[in-house]
Design a protein around this motif. Structure first.
Motif, mmCIF file in Angstrom:
data_model
loop_
_atom_site.group_PDB
_atom_site.id
_atom_site.type_symbol
_atom_site.label_atom_id
_atom_site.label_comp_id
_atom_site.label_asym_id
_atom_site.label_seq_id
_atom_site.Cartn_x
_atom_site.Cartn_y
_atom_site.Cartn_z
ATOM 1 N N ASP A 342 0.830 -1.212 0.000
ATOM 2 C CA ASP A 342 0.000 0.000 0.000
ATOM 3 C C ASP A 342 0.861 1.258 0.000
ATOM 4 N N ASP A 343 1.988 1.206 0.706
ATOM 5 C CA ASP A 343 2.910 2.348 0.665
ATOM 6 C C ASP A 343 3.443 2.562 -0.744
ATOM 7 N N TYR A 344 3.782 1.465 -1.416
ATOM 8 C CA TYR A 344 4.332 1.575 -2.773
ATOM 9 C C TYR A 344 3.293 2.155 -3.727
ATOM 10 N N ALA A 345 2.074 1.646 -3.633
ATOM 11 C CA ALA A 345 1.013 2.171 -4.489
ATOM 12 C C ALA A 345 0.763 3.649 -4.207
ATOM 13 N N THR A 349 1.384 6.773 -6.914
ATOM 14 C CA THR A 349 0.213 7.515 -7.398
ATOM 15 C C THR A 349 0.096 8.896 -6.774
ATOM 16 N N GLN A 350 0.658 9.086 -5.567
ATOM 17 C CA GLN A 350 0.453 10.338 -4.840
ATOM 18 C C GLN A 350 1.731 10.869 -4.213
ATOM 19 N N GLY A 351 2.874 10.479 -4.766
ATOM 20 C CA GLY A 351 4.147 10.875 -4.180
ATOM 21 C C GLY A 351 4.313 12.360 -3.924
ATOM 22 N N PRO A 352 3.950 13.244 -4.876
ATOM 23 C CA PRO A 352 4.141 14.678 -4.642
ATOM 24 C C PRO A 352 3.406 15.202 -3.411
ATOM 25 N N ALA A 353 2.290 14.578 -3.051
ATOM 26 C CA ALA A 353 1.559 15.016 -1.861
ATOM 27 C C ALA A 353 2.239 14.558 -0.582
ATOM 28 N N LEU A 354 3.146 13.580 -0.699
ATOM 29 C CA LEU A 354 3.837 13.056 0.480
ATOM 30 C C LEU A 354 5.168 13.754 0.728
ATOM 31 N N ALA A 358 5.437 21.508 -2.313
ATOM 32 C CA ALA A 358 4.346 22.240 -1.667
ATOM 33 C C ALA A 358 3.996 21.690 -0.293
ATOM 34 N N SER A 359 4.213 20.396 -0.071
ATOM 35 C CA SER A 359 3.872 19.790 1.216
ATOM 36 C C SER A 359 4.683 18.523 1.395
ATOM 37 N N SER A 360 4.851 18.132 2.637
ATOM 38 C CA SER A 360 5.551 16.877 2.898
ATOM 39 C C SER A 360 5.033 16.289 4.202
ATOM 40 N N SER A 361 5.166 14.987 4.317
ATOM 41 C CA SER A 361 4.727 14.253 5.496
ATOM 42 C C SER A 361 5.942 13.819 6.301
ATOM 43 N N PRO A 362 6.153 14.376 7.487
ATOM 44 C CA PRO A 362 7.297 13.940 8.303
ATOM 45 C C PRO A 362 7.257 12.444 8.606
ATOM 46 N N ALA A 363 6.054 11.912 8.797
ATOM 47 C CA ALA A 363 5.953 10.481 9.099
ATOM 48 C C ALA A 363 6.445 9.643 7.917
ATOM 49 N N TRP A 364 6.134 10.079 6.688
ATOM 50 C CA TRP A 364 6.586 9.349 5.506
ATOM 51 C C TRP A 364 8.101 9.389 5.411
ATOM 52 N N LEU A 365 8.681 10.528 5.699
ATOM 53 C CA LEU A 365 10.138 10.647 5.599
ATOM 54 C C LEU A 365 10.844 9.912 6.718
ATOM 55 N N ARG A 366 10.161 9.648 7.824
ATOM 56 C CA ARG A 366 10.752 8.775 8.847
ATOM 57 C C ARG A 366 10.702 7.322 8.381
#
Length: 370
Positions: A342-345, A349-354, A358-366
């Motif tokens: 699910d992370d890969y999908a 499909t939505q990498g720029p939002a992660l 314009a935006s980033s997810s600290p949890a994703w980068l951890r």
């Protein structure tokens, strides 16, 4: 090294793609688990152990039913490396083979260490999954290829004489890069195969397998996907043995009911090209996913690799809902595999939002450190 498309994903497209990613990773793992207990057995020994019909259900391996081998472990680290490559792209450091090599070195550490080292924060979450630290008979080529920090390349490959199927068996995730041009998917799979299996035949078989999965993940039929792979191979020096093996598999489909003898004839000596051909054949002639997987593992060659390759093809073709729920329920590491799929999908499909400008997810980068 290639580019992703700028296409906007609709909700239905995202759901279909996620089902194919899950199907590919779960299918490969289930095939691996099914074939693992038969890996060192001849067909006669398989029948003696499991009955005249052979191995038709999960059997105990490494202590219980449903355990996977190094094929699944490395496939998961392939996904981890590909996600990390996408995340690192934001930094301008865009060289996916290097990110894959780092991921494979994280796998190699699981084969040496007792368990995760919490001090290595840049390892990401997958390397902290304790169940992955089980040593499942990794081959000498894998341990030698990843035994030091030098990365094998096409110009200076590791194990240049190695013909085994292990690099092919970890290559399905490359095919899930559906936004990439097919020839770039092939190139990446070939380059990453050279990190452990440097013979051109093994590298090109990995590229061909990735190309077939790539077409399946985009909704192509399996025979059409194989023909597309043949076209992509044709421009590459040394492709003939792999191309001949794939054509042999396509021709065998028209030669009557499938038998273990035909699967063994295609698999040959268990080299990468033979296992690729056998898996394509089993996926083409199987009445359903279960039948195709049982065909793949009931033969005297490397049953775990044959099962993993066949399961990856059938999962990409049909999606997760075509897989046996009873087998999935017993699969070792199923929560991890689903989470990673699910992370890969989501990344694809939505990498720029992660992790976009314009935006980033600290949890994703951890989870996937740059």
């Amino acid at each position: 090294m290639g580019t992703t498309s700028g296409a906007v994903w609709g909700r239905a497209e995202q759901q279909d793609f996620r089902g194919r990613v899950r199907g590919t990773l779960l299918g490969a793992a289930v095939g691996d688990a099914l074939g693992g207990p038969a890996d060192a057995l001849s067909l006669a020994e398989i029948r003696a152990a499991h009955g005249p019909g052979g191995l038709l259900d999960l059997a105990p391996g490494a202590g219980r039913r449903g355990t996977v081998t190094h094929h699944t472990q490395l496939t998961l680290f392939t996904v981890d490396g590909l996600i990390r490559a996408q995340v690192r792209r934001d930094t301008g450091a865009w060289h996916p083979p290097t990110d894959l090599h780092r991921a494979y070195l994280r796998w190699a550490a699981t084969q040496r260490d007792w368990g995760p080292d919490e001090r290595r924060e840049d390892d990401g979450w997958l390397a902290r999954e304790e169940w992955l630290y089980a040593r499942r008979e990794p081959t000498r080529a894998l341990l030698l290829g990843l035994g030091d920090a030098r990365m094998g390349t096409l110009e200076a490959p590791k194990n240049p004489g190695e013909l085994g199927p292990e690099a092919v068996a970890r290559s399905a995730p490359f095919g899930l890069l559906v936004g990439w041009e097919p020839q770039l998917v092939v190139q990446l799979a070939v380059e990453c195969a050279a990190q452990t299996h440097g013979h051109p035949l093994a590298c090109l078989a990995a590229g061909a397998y990735a190309a077939i999965v790539h077409a399946l993940a985009r909704g192509e039929a399996l025979d059409g996907a194989v023909h597309q792979a043949l076209t992509l191979l044709a421009v590459r020096p040394g492709h003939q043995p792999v191309s001949d093996a794939l054509r042999h598999a396509l021709g065998a489909v028209r030669q009557g009911l499938p038998t273990p003898a035909r699967v063994e004839e295609l698999a040959g000596d268990g080299t990468a090209d033979g296992l690729l051909a056998a898996s394509v054949y089993c996926a083409l002639v199987g009445e359903d996913v279960r039948h195709g997987l049982c065909l793949a593992v009931n033969q005297s060659g490397p049953s775990a690799a044959a099962g993993a390759l066949t399961g990856g093809l059938l999962g990409a073709l049909h999606g997760e809902t075509a897989l046996s729920p009873a087998w999935i329920a017993e699969l070792e590491g199923r929560p991890t595999i689903l989470e990673l799929a699910d992370d890969y999908a989501m990344e694809l499909t939505q990498g720029p939002a992660l992790h976009g400008p314009a935006s980033s997810s600290p949890a994703w980068l951890r989870r996937y450190p740059r």
